[in-house]
Every structure is written in C-alpha cells, then in structure tokens.
Design a protein around this motif. Structure first.
Motif, short mmCIF file in Angstrom:
data_model
loop_
_atom_site.label_atom_id
_atom_site.label_comp_id
_atom_site.label_asym_id
_atom_site.label_seq_id
_atom_site.Cartn_x
_atom_site.Cartn_y
_atom_site.Cartn_z
N THR A 201 0.81 -1.22 0.00
CA THR A 201 0.00 0.00 0.00
C THR A 201 0.84 1.26 0.00
O THR A 201 0.61 2.17 -0.81
CB THR A 201 -0.95 0.00 1.22
OG1 THR A 201 -1.82 -1.13 1.16
CG2 THR A 201 -1.78 1.28 1.24
N HIS A 202 1.82 1.36 0.88
CA HIS A 202 2.59 2.61 0.94
C HIS A 202 3.42 2.82 -0.31
O HIS A 202 3.71 3.96 -0.70
CB HIS A 202 3.48 2.62 2.20
CG HIS A 202 4.83 2.04 2.01
ND1 HIS A 202 5.07 0.68 2.07
CD2 HIS A 202 6.03 2.64 1.75
CE1 HIS A 202 6.36 0.45 1.86
NE2 HIS A 202 6.96 1.63 1.66
N GLU A 203 3.77 1.73 -0.98
CA GLU A 203 4.54 1.85 -2.23
C GLU A 203 3.66 2.41 -3.35
O GLU A 203 4.08 3.31 -4.10
CB GLU A 203 5.11 0.48 -2.61
CG GLU A 203 6.12 -0.02 -1.58
CD GLU A 203 6.40 -1.50 -1.64
OE1 GLU A 203 7.28 -1.97 -0.88
OE2 GLU A 203 5.74 -2.22 -2.43
N LEU A 204 2.45 1.91 -3.44
CA LEU A 204 1.52 2.44 -4.43
C LEU A 204 1.20 3.90 -4.12
O LEU A 204 1.22 4.76 -5.03
CB LEU A 204 0.23 1.61 -4.43
CG LEU A 204 -0.90 2.13 -5.33
CD1 LEU A 204 -0.46 2.18 -6.80
CD2 LEU A 204 -2.15 1.28 -5.18
N ASP A 205 0.91 4.20 -2.86
CA ASP A 205 0.58 5.58 -2.50
C ASP A 205 1.73 6.53 -2.83
O ASP A 205 1.51 7.63 -3.35
CB ASP A 205 0.24 5.67 -1.01
CG ASP A 205 -1.11 5.07 -0.67
OD1 ASP A 205 -1.91 4.85 -1.59
OD2 ASP A 205 -1.37 4.82 0.53
N TYR A 206 2.94 6.12 -2.53
CA TYR A 206 4.08 7.00 -2.81
C TYR A 206 4.19 7.28 -4.31
O TYR A 206 4.35 8.45 -4.72
CB TYR A 206 5.38 6.37 -2.31
CG TYR A 206 6.58 7.30 -2.46
CD1 TYR A 206 7.05 8.04 -1.38
CD2 TYR A 206 7.22 7.47 -3.70
CE1 TYR A 206 8.12 8.91 -1.52
CE2 TYR A 206 8.29 8.33 -3.85
CZ TYR A 206 8.73 9.05 -2.76
OH TYR A 206 9.79 9.94 -2.92
N GLY A 228 -1.03 -8.47 -2.05
CA GLY A 228 -0.04 -7.59 -1.44
C GLY A 228 -0.56 -6.80 -0.26
O GLY A 228 0.20 -6.03 0.35
N GLY A 229 -1.85 -6.95 0.07
CA GLY A 229 -2.43 -6.23 1.19
C GLY A 229 -2.99 -4.87 0.82
O GLY A 229 -3.36 -4.08 1.70
N ILE A 230 -3.09 -4.57 -0.47
CA ILE A 230 -3.69 -3.32 -0.94
C ILE A 230 -5.19 -3.53 -1.07
O ILE A 230 -5.64 -4.51 -1.67
CB ILE A 230 -3.10 -2.90 -2.31
CG1 ILE A 230 -1.59 -2.65 -2.19
CG2 ILE A 230 -3.81 -1.67 -2.86
CD1 ILE A 230 -0.90 -2.44 -3.54
N ASP A 231 -5.99 -2.63 -0.53
CA ASP A 231 -7.44 -2.72 -0.59
C ASP A 231 -7.94 -2.26 -1.96
O ASP A 231 -7.85 -1.08 -2.29
CB ASP A 231 -8.05 -1.84 0.51
CG ASP A 231 -9.57 -1.88 0.54
OD1 ASP A 231 -10.18 -2.60 -0.28
OD2 ASP A 231 -10.15 -1.18 1.40
N PRO A 232 -8.47 -3.16 -2.79
CA PRO A 232 -8.92 -2.76 -4.12
C PRO A 232 -10.00 -1.68 -4.10
O PRO A 232 -10.01 -0.80 -4.97
CB PRO A 232 -9.46 -4.06 -4.72
CG PRO A 232 -8.74 -5.14 -4.00
CD PRO A 232 -8.58 -4.62 -2.59
N MET A 233 -10.90 -1.73 -3.12
CA MET A 233 -11.97 -0.74 -3.08
C MET A 233 -11.42 0.64 -2.73
O MET A 233 -11.94 1.67 -3.20
CB MET A 233 -13.06 -1.17 -2.11
CG MET A 233 -13.71 -2.51 -2.47
SD MET A 233 -14.36 -2.58 -4.17
CE MET A 233 -15.78 -1.49 -4.01
N ARG A 234 -10.39 0.69 -1.92
CA ARG A 234 -9.74 1.97 -1.63
C ARG A 234 -9.08 2.53 -2.89
O ARG A 234 -9.14 3.73 -3.16
CB ARG A 234 -8.70 1.78 -0.53
CG ARG A 234 -7.89 3.05 -0.20
CD ARG A 234 -6.90 2.78 0.93
NE ARG A 234 -6.10 3.97 1.22
CZ ARG A 234 -4.93 4.24 0.65
NH1 ARG A 234 -4.43 3.40 -0.26
NH2 ARG A 234 -4.25 5.33 0.98
N VAL A 235 -8.45 1.66 -3.66
CA VAL A 235 -7.85 2.10 -4.91
C VAL A 235 -8.90 2.66 -5.85
O VAL A 235 -8.71 3.71 -6.47
CB VAL A 235 -7.09 0.94 -5.58
CG1 VAL A 235 -6.62 1.33 -6.98
CG2 VAL A 235 -5.90 0.51 -4.73
N MET A 236 -10.04 1.98 -5.94
CA MET A 236 -11.12 2.45 -6.82
C MET A 236 -11.64 3.80 -6.36
O MET A 236 -12.06 4.63 -7.17
CB MET A 236 -12.25 1.42 -6.85
CG MET A 236 -11.87 0.10 -7.49
SD MET A 236 -11.38 0.22 -9.23
CE MET A 236 -12.92 0.78 -9.96
#
Length: 339
Positions: A201-206, A228-236
């Motif tokens: 998550t922090h890698e995608l956010d950065y 990887g523990g990234i929340d798909p709905m948060r990304v959307m």
C-alpha cells in the motif's frame, strides 16, 4: 491443433468469425459452448467496458499466439493483450503493425495493448527501459491503443518494504517515461504486481502521490493488490481518475483485505509455485461485483483483461475460459459475444 478454421456467423448481429462447432467435437469446447449459452441474454444494457484476454494464458497452445487469438474470439471477447515478446514474430516480418493487425482482423479482435517492462530502480539501465517502452508505445498507437501496460522491476528483496529513497528513484523514472510517452499519445499505465517494486500500500501511495497524474496511470489488478495487502476498493475510490485499464484475477477468500483482514505482504513466490495463488474470479478474495458497480456507475469505457492461466494447475485453458465466461456473463453481466 484445436483451432484451425473459422466460419462466418449467419446474421449481422452475430457477425463475428467463429470456429466451426464440428471441429470442436472431442476437444471439450463444444460442450463448453452449450454450457455457456447466449450471453447477451444476461448482459447489462449500455455496458461500455471492453473485455480482453491476456496472451500468455494461451502459451501452452501451439502455434502461439495464433491459437490464443482464435480462442479469444471464439469465447466472445473484444480484444487481446499479449506481452511485447509475444508480438515479436509479427514485428520481425518487417511489416510494422500490419502482420498482427491482419491476424486480429480475421477474427474481429482489437489489440487492447501490449505488456511492457524494464528496469526502474537501476539508473544505469534506465535509457534502455525508456527506449523499449517508447518503442512499444509507438507500436500499439498504430492499432489505436491509448495505453501501454507496464510491469515494474523485481523487488530488491521480498523481506522488506521499498525505502523512500528507492521509491523516489522509481517515481522519477516512471514520471519521465510517462511524460515522453504522452507525446506519443499513449498513457504510461504501470501495473502494481506481487514481488515487484510496487506491491504494498505505501509503495503504491508514494508512486501515485509523487508522479504527475497527466503522465502516470494505472493498469490495476485487484488480485495482485489483494495478495499484497492493498485494498482494491480503496484504490477504486482514491485513484479511479488514473485508471487506464483493469486486470481480472482473484485470490482465496482468506486474503480478502476487508472481510478477512489480510494486510500483506504477498506470500512468497515459492508459495505461489506450490499452491498457485492466482484464483479464478469468484473465489472470494476480490469484491468484483463491488468494483464493477463503481465502473458502471461512472460509465467507465476502458479495457478489462482476463489475466489468469490455469493450464497445468487447475484444469485446462478451455476449462478456465468456460468458467470465467460464465462468471463474467452471469455474475458481472458482461457484454460478451455469442458462441
């Protein structure tokens, strides 16, 4: 070979070139066609999403990728997304895009994009990465594609997070490539992926926060994100405006970020080789109905690419294509074509 000839459908409404059912007897595909039925009976009116398959899921079929192109058309998809090396045999004919375009036109398919890659952390290899991505962008532009799907490089270590210093280098590189690719008229759409420099998550956010939204886009795979523990709905929710394309694969329900509380990081590649972490859509790791509800509410018209290979792990390619079409049509109401 399973797929050798095509026949014309009888009506204009079914005006795609399909494989003869007589030739499918004994292959399992004829039964698959009966089981699936006519998907237009289920499709949502006004679905603007375009559906593709990835080229590499057909690698066991020879010749490759010709047989996969035919199977993609047979199952009613609109396009195909090969890796750049899968298009090499066509490019090497010296006919620019024409050789592959003719193959796709024969069966009524579009090129979704190609998969590209390179090295994004090692500065000494950056110029080669820049050139290969721009070459691929110019190639897909000839087909009318508006994005290039880009896999980032392998992680230096799966045992730790990427550091801020490393992510700063990567962000600078992808921003620079994206800016030059924009001049070609193609979106640089990187692909967060297990075991790469953007897995967590922090890698995608950065990378999203430190790149220009005009030049850096996402090819988003909620299956990889989930592992990887990234929340798909948060990304959307947060990054929808930068969504260039979406990939379709699932994971086991125990990895569901919201329901099971999975936080990552992704299980090891050794674990993947042992149990095959990628699962068919509907396995419960990813809330695909929730994702598609957002896509349709926003009238999204991009590509959704089935990116899953079952051969040798969980049935045949035909089994996989049949089950995925059933899920896409009956659960997600995808507007795929008749068999």
């Amino acid at each position: 070979m399973i797929f050798k000839t095509l026949q014309n459908c009888r009506s204009k409404k079914e005006g795609e070139r399909m494989l003869s059912r007589r030739e499918l007897i004994g292959t399992g595909l004829a039964a698959a066609a009966v089981a699936i039925g006519a998907p237009q009976a289920f499709a949502l009116q006004g679905d603007r999403i375009k559906y593709a398959t990835s080229g590499h899921q057909f690698m066991p079929m020879k010749p490759h990728p010709e047989e996969g192109i035919k199977m993609t058309a047979y199952y009613g998809y609109h396009g195909i997304e090969p890796f750049d090396d899968e298009t090499r045999k066509f490019r090497d004919k010296g006919q620019s895009f024409r050789a592959l375009k003719d193959k796709l036109d024969e069966v009524g398919l579009q090129l979704c994009t190609v998969g590209s890659g390179g090295e994004y952390l090692d500065t000494t290899k950056f110029q080669d990465t820049l050139k290969s991505n721009l070459d691929n962008a110019r190639y897909v532009k000839q087909f009318g594609c508006n994005h290039l799907k880009v896999n980032l490089s392998k992680r230096p270590s799966d045992d730790r997070d990427m550091t801020a210093a490393e992510l700063k280098v990567i962000a600078g590189h992808i921003n620079q490539i994206g800016k030059q690719m924009a001049d070609v008229g193609v979106r640089f759409a990187f692909h967060p992926h297990c075991w790469t420099v953007c897995e967590r998550t922090h890698e995608l956010d950065y990378l999203m926060e430190n790149t220009d939204p005009r030049f850096v886009w996402l090819t988003f795979d909620p299956g990889h994100a989930t592992l990887g523990g990234i929340d798909p709905m948060r990304v959307m929710d947060i990054y929808y405006s930068r969504l260039a394309a979406i990939h379709l694969k699932d994971a086991e329900a125990k990895y569901n970020v919201r329901k099971a509380g999975w936080k990552g990081p992704a299980p090891s590649q050794e674990e993947h080789r042992r149990v095959h972490l990628y699962k068919r859509m509907g396995s419960g790791g990813v809330d695909f109905p929730g994702i598609f509800k957002i896509l349709r509410a926003k009238q999204w018209s991009g590509w959704a690419t089935l990116d899953f290979s079952a051969e040798g792990r969980d049935g045949t390619v035909q089994d996989d294509m049949t089950r995925h079409k059933k899920y896409l049509v009956e659960v997600l109401k995808a507007d795929l074509k008749h068999i």
